[in-house]
Design an enzyme around this catalytic site. Structure first.
Site, mmCIF file in Angstrom:
data_model
loop_
_atom_site.group_PDB
_atom_site.id
_atom_site.type_symbol
_atom_site.label_atom_id
_atom_site.label_comp_id
_atom_site.label_asym_id
_atom_site.label_seq_id
_atom_site.Cartn_x
_atom_site.Cartn_y
_atom_site.Cartn_z
ATOM 1 N N GLU A 58 0.829 -1.166 -0.151
ATOM 2 C CA GLU A 58 -0.107 0.182 -0.117
ATOM 3 C C GLU A 58 1.008 1.237 0.066
ATOM 4 O OE1 GLU A 58 -2.690 -0.473 3.327
ATOM 5 O OE2 GLU A 58 -3.578 -2.338 2.491
ATOM 6 N N GLU A 102 -6.080 -10.492 -1.288
ATOM 7 C CA GLU A 102 -7.176 -10.291 -0.262
ATOM 8 C C GLU A 102 -8.729 -10.193 -0.515
ATOM 9 O OE1 GLU A 102 -5.527 -7.018 2.232
ATOM 10 O OE2 GLU A 102 -3.568 -7.563 1.930
HETATM 11 O O1 G3I Z 1 -4.099 -6.347 19.098
HETATM 12 C C1 G3I Z 1 -4.868 -5.731 19.357
HETATM 13 C C2 G3I Z 1 -5.368 -5.714 20.691
HETATM 14 O O2 G3I Z 1 -4.195 -5.966 21.572
HETATM 15 C C3 G3I Z 1 -6.498 -4.862 21.268
HETATM 16 O O3 G3I Z 1 -6.972 -5.096 22.137
HETATM 17 C C4 G3I Z 1 -7.482 -4.824 20.053
HETATM 18 C C5 G3I Z 1 -8.514 -3.856 20.559
HETATM 19 O O4 G3I Z 1 -9.046 -3.303 19.269
HETATM 20 O O5 G3I Z 1 -6.908 -4.521 18.791
HETATM 21 C C6 G3I Z 1 -5.909 -5.334 18.433
HETATM 22 O O6 G3I Z 1 -5.563 -4.944 17.295
HETATM 23 C C7 G3I Z 1 -6.448 -5.187 16.061
HETATM 24 C C8 G3I Z 1 -5.608 -5.822 15.185
HETATM 25 O O7 G3I Z 1 -6.281 -5.767 13.937
HETATM 26 C C9 G3I Z 1 -5.360 -7.469 15.708
HETATM 27 O O8 G3I Z 1 -6.818 -7.970 15.821
HETATM 28 C C10 G3I Z 1 -6.573 -3.638 15.548
HETATM 29 O O9 G3I Z 1 -7.205 -2.892 16.412
HETATM 30 C C11 G3I Z 1 -7.076 -3.648 14.426
HETATM 31 O O10 G3I Z 1 -7.310 -2.323 13.354
HETATM 32 C C12 G3I Z 1 -6.400 -4.580 13.366
HETATM 33 O O11 G3I Z 1 -7.167 -4.659 11.906
HETATM 34 C C13 G3I Z 1 -6.424 -5.042 11.168
HETATM 35 C C14 G3I Z 1 -6.133 -4.169 9.937
HETATM 36 O O12 G3I Z 1 -5.540 -4.849 8.749
HETATM 37 C C15 G3I Z 1 -5.492 -3.309 10.374
HETATM 38 O O13 G3I Z 1 -4.847 -2.443 9.499
HETATM 39 C C16 G3I Z 1 -7.334 -6.364 10.714
HETATM 40 O O14 G3I Z 1 -7.550 -7.297 11.752
HETATM 41 C C17 G3I Z 1 -6.848 -6.985 9.380
HETATM 42 O O15 G3I Z 1 -7.959 -7.909 8.580
HETATM 43 C C18 G3I Z 1 -6.300 -5.835 8.219
HETATM 44 O O16 G3I Z 1 -5.741 -6.462 7.125
HETATM 45 C C19 G3I Z 1 -5.544 -5.392 6.011
HETATM 46 C C20 G3I Z 1 -4.435 -6.178 5.522
HETATM 47 O O17 G3I Z 1 -2.993 -6.268 6.142
HETATM 48 C C21 G3I Z 1 -3.656 -5.050 4.334
HETATM 49 N N1 G3I Z 1 -4.653 -4.744 3.208
HETATM 50 C C22 G3I Z 1 -6.179 -4.425 3.937
HETATM 51 C C23 G3I Z 1 -6.509 -5.097 5.016
HETATM 52 C C24 G3I Z 1 -7.866 -5.034 5.773
HETATM 53 O O18 G3I Z 1 -7.940 -3.958 6.164
#
Ligand code: G3I
Length: 459
Positions: free
Chosen positions: A160, A277
């Protein structure tokens, strides 16, 4: 019976089969077995909840039965692997690699240089100090790629990095702001130096929105041309393909046709296109009807067609298994995957399954770029393949592989699950692919940054 349906009849077929009608398929047929027959990888992420043991047992059962390529949703990202400077945590990644090995799956690594999910210490400690940020990123890539050297088949090296609004690099990024765009070229070079056998991808979203110079894919294409011309070790472009169901978003401008055009342009550069994805969501809050789900299935199939039909496309990876565990709600979307909340297959699953069953590859699957009359597929019991790419030419007759354009190349043959079945170093002239049994394989010939990858059939 299903095999005789015409492509135009597939939507109807999926309608008749309905979401729970997988019993209409032969018991031993899965997306995975059919993908392998068709020479492609089909996959889904392992959701973060899998790593913490929060998912029901049938999730994993479905995952390993239906898919042959895997990627971690969050567990190989920078914040997960180097939460504090120099303190690396490979536990979750190791768990996935072990799972993939046990189940004969190919592994994607996601993602090395990305502006998101970078731990706070990077900018808190180093702000915009170019020298330090270069050191931090290089060290991160060397350690992480080095840890999984030989175990991760392909990496999203840069993720990205292109701006959403204009054809230019994304400036909102700790790496761009501190280092400048050269972090991108460098990331590929560093990763390749550590694991020269891994396929290295640039990965991004909105690449299905056209290849004109103002669109993301148009800008990317110019960069890929430059990388190839300059010998930057890049082998693939990952199209995330997070799209919205067309009828619910007036602003939707992406299409499978546009992505196919990108695949064709990349083929001219000997670069692969991978769908990495995929999800096709509906707007949150709307009532999703049965016919909406069937239309969604048709779109899933149209993206699959690119991977089946374009010789440089090999991967169809969905960003989740069940709608119950999907990142899409954060994007104000819903129901974008192929299993419902109860892990029952949706019409999209059936649509993919039927397409994999009915797809008939063109007669000559060798996709030869150059073929002279006396060396083209002639005999019934010896498959001959003649291919020229990146200055390397290859000719396969039976099990004798002749190579020109290299002085001492590495030759590897993989089965369709990505497992190595043959390898030889310092090959010049020719080599016998000994002990490789009949079947479909992928061959890779590499010398320095030159490489040729090709599907082959050994008979
Ligand atoms: O790990 C923390 C945890 O400690 C905390 O308690 C919790 C509370 O919200 O958050 C946890 O982190 C989250 C993380 O996922 C792990 O579950 C983040 O808030 C959350 O924002 C994060 O979201 C991920 C996102 O990428 C972040 O950019 C999604 O799961 C994941 O599916 C998504 O994947 C991305 C690809 O890497 C790149 N392309 C887009 C795709 C979708 O956004």
């Amino acid at each position: 019976m299903i095999k005789n349906h015409s492509i135009a009849g597939l939507a109807l077929c999926a309608t008749l089969l309905g979401a729970g009608a997988t019993s209409a398929f032969a018991a031993d047929e899965t997306l995975r077995s059919l993908a392998e027959k068709n020479n492609i990888y089909i996959g889904a992420i392992l959701n973060s909840q899998w790593f913490s043991g929060q998912l029901p047992g049938n999730y994993e059962q479905i995952h390993k039965t239906q898919f042959n390529i895997v990627v971690a949703e969050n567990e190989m990202k920078f914040d997960a692997t180097e939460p504090s400077e120099g303190q690396f945590n490979y536990n979750n990644g190791d768990k996935m690699v072990k799972y993939a090995k046990a189940n004969g799956m190919r592994v994607r690594g996601h993602a090395l240089a990305w502006h998101s999910q970078v731990p706070g210490w990077v900018s808190q400690k180093y702000g915009k100090n170019k020298k330090e940020l270069l050191r931090v990123l290089k060290n991160h890539i060397e350690k992480v790629v080095g840890h999984w050297k030989g175990q991760i088949d392909e990496w999203d090296v840069v993720n990205e990095a292109i701006s959403n609004n204009e054809p230019q690099w994304r400036t909102y990024s700790v790496w761009y702001e501190g280092i400048g765009p050269e972090f991108i070229d460098s990331a590929f070079v560093w990763a390749h130096a550590v694991d020269p056998d891994a396929e290295l991808c640039y990965n991004d979203y909105n690449l299905e929105q056209g290849i004109n110079p103002k669109a993301k894919a148009g800008f990317l294409l110019e960069q890929v041309k430059r990388w190839v011309a300059n010998g930057i070790p890049i082998h693939c472009v990952g199209s995330q393909t997070h799209v919205e169901d067309t009828t619910t978003d007036k602003h939707f401008i992406g299409s499978p046709d546009s992505l196919r055009s990108l695949a064709k342009e990349l083929a001219k550069l000997n670069i692969k296109l991978k769908i990495t994805e995929l999800d096709i969501g509906f707007k949150s809050g709307i009532n999703v009807s049965k016919s909406d789900l069937e239309r969604q299935g048709k779109t899933f199939r149209e993206y699959l067609d690119i991977v089946l039909e374009e010789p440089n496309a090999d991967t169809y990876l969905i960003w989740g298994v069940s709608d119950k565990w999907s990142w899409l709600s954060g994007l104000n979307r819903q129901k974008g995957l192929i299993y419902d909340d109860n892990l029952n297959p949706k019409p999209a699953f059936d649509s993919i399954m039927v397409r994999l069953q009915t797809y008939e590859p063109p007669k000559d699957t060798s996709s030869a770029d150059s073929c002279e009359a006396d060396s083209c597929g002639d005999s019934t019991n010896v498959i001959r393949t003649f291919t020229v790419r990146a200055g390397i030419s290859m000719h396969l007759a039976g099990r004798t592989l002749s190579i020109a354009g290299v002085t001492a190349a590495k030759v590897e043959v993989f089965d369709m699950q990505g497992r190595p079945v043959f390898n030889a170093r310092n090959v010049k002239g020719s080599v016998e692919l000994k002990n490789v049994s009949e079947g479909l394989y992928v061959i890779r010939i590499q010398e320095g940054t030159k490489s040729l990858m090709q599907k082959i059939t050994i008979k």
